[in-house]
Scaffold this active site. Structure first.
Site, PDB file in Angstrom:
ATOM      1  N   SER A   1       0.797  -1.220   0.000  1.00  0.00           N
ATOM      2  CA  SER A   1       0.000   0.000   0.000  1.00  0.00           C
ATOM      3  C   SER A   1       0.830   1.270   0.000  1.00  0.00           C
ATOM      4  CB  SER A   1      -0.942   0.012   1.194  1.00  0.00           C
ATOM      5  OG  SER A   1      -0.190  -0.145   2.372  1.00  0.00           O
TER       6      SER A   1
ATOM      7  N   HIS B   1       1.613   3.834   7.172  1.00  0.00           N
ATOM      8  CA  HIS B   1       1.007   4.728   6.187  1.00  0.00           C
ATOM      9  C   HIS B   1       1.377   6.168   6.477  1.00  0.00           C
ATOM     10  CE1 HIS B   1      -2.436   1.858   4.790  1.00  0.00           C
ATOM     11  NE2 HIS B   1      -1.256   1.555   4.281  1.00  0.00           N
TER      12      HIS B   1
ATOM     13  N   ASP C   1      -7.660   5.669   5.387  1.00  0.00           N
ATOM     14  CA  ASP C   1      -7.622   4.457   6.188  1.00  0.00           C
ATOM     15  C   ASP C   1      -8.827   4.233   7.068  1.00  0.00           C
ATOM     16  OD1 ASP C   1      -4.026   4.453   6.796  1.00  0.00           O
ATOM     17  OD2 ASP C   1      -5.249   3.787   5.102  1.00  0.00           O
TER      18      ASP C   1
END
Lengths: 167, 180
Positions: free
Chosen positions: B57, B96, B123
């Site tokens: 990701s 992230h 998210d």
């Protein structure tokens, strides 16, 4: 003392150590780069400005973003991640940073760009404070290396202003 | 074939003092590794100073198998930082980037929203039921540096545990059969 096991072990340990030291030196070489980036953002249009039923303000705007980030690239740069954030203060929050747009610059050639875009991510406040608000647009970048330490910096562009009323 | 014969012979000729010696050496190695790990935890201020990237990701910046070095300082969390966080109910930490920050005037506490560079949406789908923001306590550290490919060893050992057992078995055999 000279069995294949010992020799393999010695070679493996030595090569891993050398590799580690090389990665460290490559990362260190990035410190000799002194970048001189530039950027400019123009808000072309406020598309709409509403208040949600739950009480949060939201703005949609179209912007023109120009930047030259070529001086950030070194031989150890894999990519530069760049994003534009609106930053402002409200009575409840001392700092709000909302990312409006981001992009990935894979090579030095792509680092000098001009784009015309609406905000990619929704500009939503925590509350209803955006009417007549002054805000800064800050262009942040994150230099991601092929190996080693990552660098991040930004250019703050103050002086943007939102409408006094919903539209 | 002669090698197997040698190995069997050497196992037969083991004395207790030799075994104890081996055990102590092994113990020293394991303890030093632990000391280094704990020291790293202290220096970086993070529960887990090194993490392996497990998903795609954050491509093309971080690929599966890369290792990230974390550091957690008292500095406030700001947009653009790459953070590693835990969600209640999920055991695997997620790496992230922070895209939204709202910091309270009075307490200095923050609400943070994250998104993987390579994901389409933010998210919120990953957060716990009803959770809209992350707070500081969910965040384990900031990524400050990285090494490519080195984490594949961990991924292989986790996904194919048989390899872990083979490695440990081989190491054990080496320790028992080495003469010094």
């Amino acid at each position: 003392m000279h069995s294949w096991g010992y020799r393999l072990n010695a070679v493996a340990t030595f090569s891993l150590t050398v590799l580690g030291v090389m990665c460290g030196m490559v990362s260190f070489s990035d410190n000799f780069n002194h970048p001189t980036p530039s950027a400019d953002v123009r808000v072309l249009n406020i598309n709409w400005f509403q208040r949600h039923p739950d009480g949060n303000d939201e703005v949609s705007m179209t912007m023109n973003i120009t930047a030259n980030l070529q001086s950030l690239f070194t031989w150890n740069t894999k990519q530069v991640f760049v994003f534009l954030a609106a930053e402002y203060e409200t009575p409840m929050n001392s700092l709000n940073q909302v990312s409006l747009w981001d992009g990935i610059i894979p090579t030095k050639e792509h680092a000098r760009f001009w784009i015309h875009t609406a905000n990619k991510y929704r500009f939503i406040d925590q509350g209803s404070n955006l009417r007549g608000k002054d805000f800064n647009l800050t262009l942040h970048w994150h230099v991601m290396p092929k190996t080693g330490k990552m660098f991040a910096d930004k250019i703050v562009m103050p002086g943007y202003h939102l409408l006094e009323d919903y539209r | 074939m002669g090698w197997i014969g040698e190995t069997v012979d050497s196992i037969r000729s083991i004395q207790i003092s030799q075994l104890l010696n081996q055990a102590v050496s092994l113990g020293m190695i394991v303890t030093s590794a632990l000391i280094i790990w704990k020291a790293l935890m202290c220096i970086t201020g993070s529960e887990s100073p090194v993490v392996v990237v497990l998903s795609g990701s954050m491509e093309p910046g971080f690929k599966r198998g890369d290792i990230l070095f974390l550091h957690m300082s008292k500095d406030p969390i700001r947009a653009g930082e790459i953070v590693v966080f835990n969600i209640d109910g999920r055991e695997i930490p997620i790496v992230h980037r922070v895209i939204k920050v709202h910091e309270r005037q009075d307490t200095g506490e923050v609400d943070v929203l994250t998104k993987g560079d390579n994901n389409y949406g933010d998210d919120r789908l990953l957060y716990a039921e009803g959770q809209l923001w992350l707070q500081r306590q969910h965040i384990m550290g900031r990524a400050v540096g990285f090494l490519p490919y080195v984490g594949w060893v961990t991924i292989i050992m986790t996904e194919k545990p048989i390899i872990k057992y083979i490695l440990i078995g081989a190491l054990g055999l080496l320790v028992i059969t080495s003469k010094d």
